[in-house]
Motif scaffolding. Sequence first.
Motif, PDB file in Angstrom:
ATOM      1  N   GLY A  45       0.834  -1.199   0.000  1.00 13.79           N
ATOM      2  CA  GLY A  45       0.000   0.000   0.000  1.00 13.79           C
ATOM      3  C   GLY A  45       0.861   1.237   0.000  1.00 13.79           C
ATOM      4  O   GLY A  45       2.094   1.166  -0.022  1.00 13.79           O
ATOM      5  N   GLU A  46       0.220   2.386   0.010  1.00 13.23           N
ATOM      6  CA  GLU A  46       0.915   3.664   0.066  1.00 13.23           C
ATOM      7  C   GLU A  46       0.748   4.239   1.465  1.00 13.23           C
ATOM      8  O   GLU A  46      -0.355   4.233   2.021  1.00 13.23           O
ATOM      9  N   TYR A  47       1.845   4.736   2.016  1.00 14.13           N
ATOM     10  CA  TYR A  47       1.851   5.249   3.375  1.00 14.13           C
ATOM     11  C   TYR A  47       2.453   6.646   3.405  1.00 14.13           C
ATOM     12  O   TYR A  47       3.522   6.878   2.854  1.00 14.13           O
ATOM     13  N   PHE A  48       1.753   7.576   4.044  1.00 14.83           N
ATOM     14  CA  PHE A  48       2.265   8.922   4.248  1.00 14.83           C
ATOM     15  C   PHE A  48       3.042   8.906   5.559  1.00 14.83           C
ATOM     16  O   PHE A  48       2.509   8.514   6.596  1.00 14.83           O
ATOM     17  N   ILE A  77       5.971   9.919   0.952  1.00 18.93           N
ATOM     18  CA  ILE A  77       5.048   8.833   0.654  1.00 18.93           C
ATOM     19  C   ILE A  77       5.880   7.633   0.231  1.00 18.93           C
ATOM     20  O   ILE A  77       6.706   7.728  -0.676  1.00 18.93           O
ATOM     21  N   ILE A  78       5.674   6.535   0.937  1.00 17.44           N
ATOM     22  CA  ILE A  78       6.368   5.280   0.652  1.00 17.44           C
ATOM     23  C   ILE A  78       5.330   4.284   0.138  1.00 17.44           C
ATOM     24  O   ILE A  78       4.250   4.160   0.719  1.00 17.44           O
ATOM     25  N   ARG A  79       5.674   3.593  -0.912  1.00 20.21           N
ATOM     26  CA  ARG A  79       4.795   2.567  -1.469  1.00 20.21           C
ATOM     27  C   ARG A  79       5.433   1.206  -1.236  1.00 20.21           C
ATOM     28  O   ARG A  79       6.553   0.957  -1.673  1.00 20.21           O
ATOM     29  N   VAL A 125      10.136  -1.511  -1.559  1.00 20.43           N
ATOM     30  CA  VAL A 125       9.690  -0.150  -1.295  1.00 20.43           C
ATOM     31  C   VAL A 125       9.974   0.725  -2.510  1.00 20.43           C
ATOM     32  O   VAL A 125      11.060   0.681  -3.079  1.00 20.43           O
ATOM     33  N   GLU A 126       8.972   1.496  -2.894  1.00 19.26           N
ATOM     34  CA  GLU A 126       9.130   2.522  -3.922  1.00 19.26           C
ATOM     35  C   GLU A 126       8.863   3.867  -3.266  1.00 19.26           C
ATOM     36  O   GLU A 126       8.019   3.970  -2.376  1.00 19.26           O
ATOM     37  N   ASP A 147       7.772   7.945  -3.402  1.00 16.86           N
ATOM     38  CA  ASP A 147       6.948   8.907  -4.121  1.00 16.86           C
ATOM     39  C   ASP A 147       7.399  10.300  -3.674  1.00 16.86           C
ATOM     40  O   ASP A 147       8.581  10.509  -3.420  1.00 16.86           O
ATOM     41  N   VAL A 188       5.263  -2.469  -2.298  1.00 15.62           N
ATOM     42  CA  VAL A 188       4.690  -3.143  -3.459  1.00 15.62           C
ATOM     43  C   VAL A 188       4.554  -4.640  -3.279  1.00 15.62           C
ATOM     44  O   VAL A 188       3.914  -5.295  -4.071  1.00 15.62           O
TER      45      VAL A 188
END
Length: 106
Positions: free
Chosen positions: A29-32, A90-92, A75-76, A78, A94
């Motif tokens: 998911g995406e995390y702020f 923002i960390i995604r 981890v990707e 943003d 995957v």
Amino acid sequence: MNLKRIMSSPRFHNRKEIRLKGFDYSSPGEYFVTICTKGREDLFGKIADDGIVLNSIGAIAVGCWNELPTHYPNVELDEFVVMPNHIHGIIRIVDNPVGARHASPQ
């Protein structure tokens, strides 16, 4: 109750209170993310001319952020911004699990 009193209460600042109970934050998911310096000290630089001027510690913070996918292959990255006393990004994730590689940033 006035807003100043609410915002100064320990319950308001307890970040664990806003996390979803039972949610696995290592799941895809995406995390702020917000990371603050101890005591909100301006360690990363200063604001000048409507922007941030990073010092050497701020440059290290940027380097560490950019190296996260090297250490966590799932981890990707943003959007990301460094402020004088905190970092937003923002960390995604995957794929699960996120495994650390045994390497340290330079």
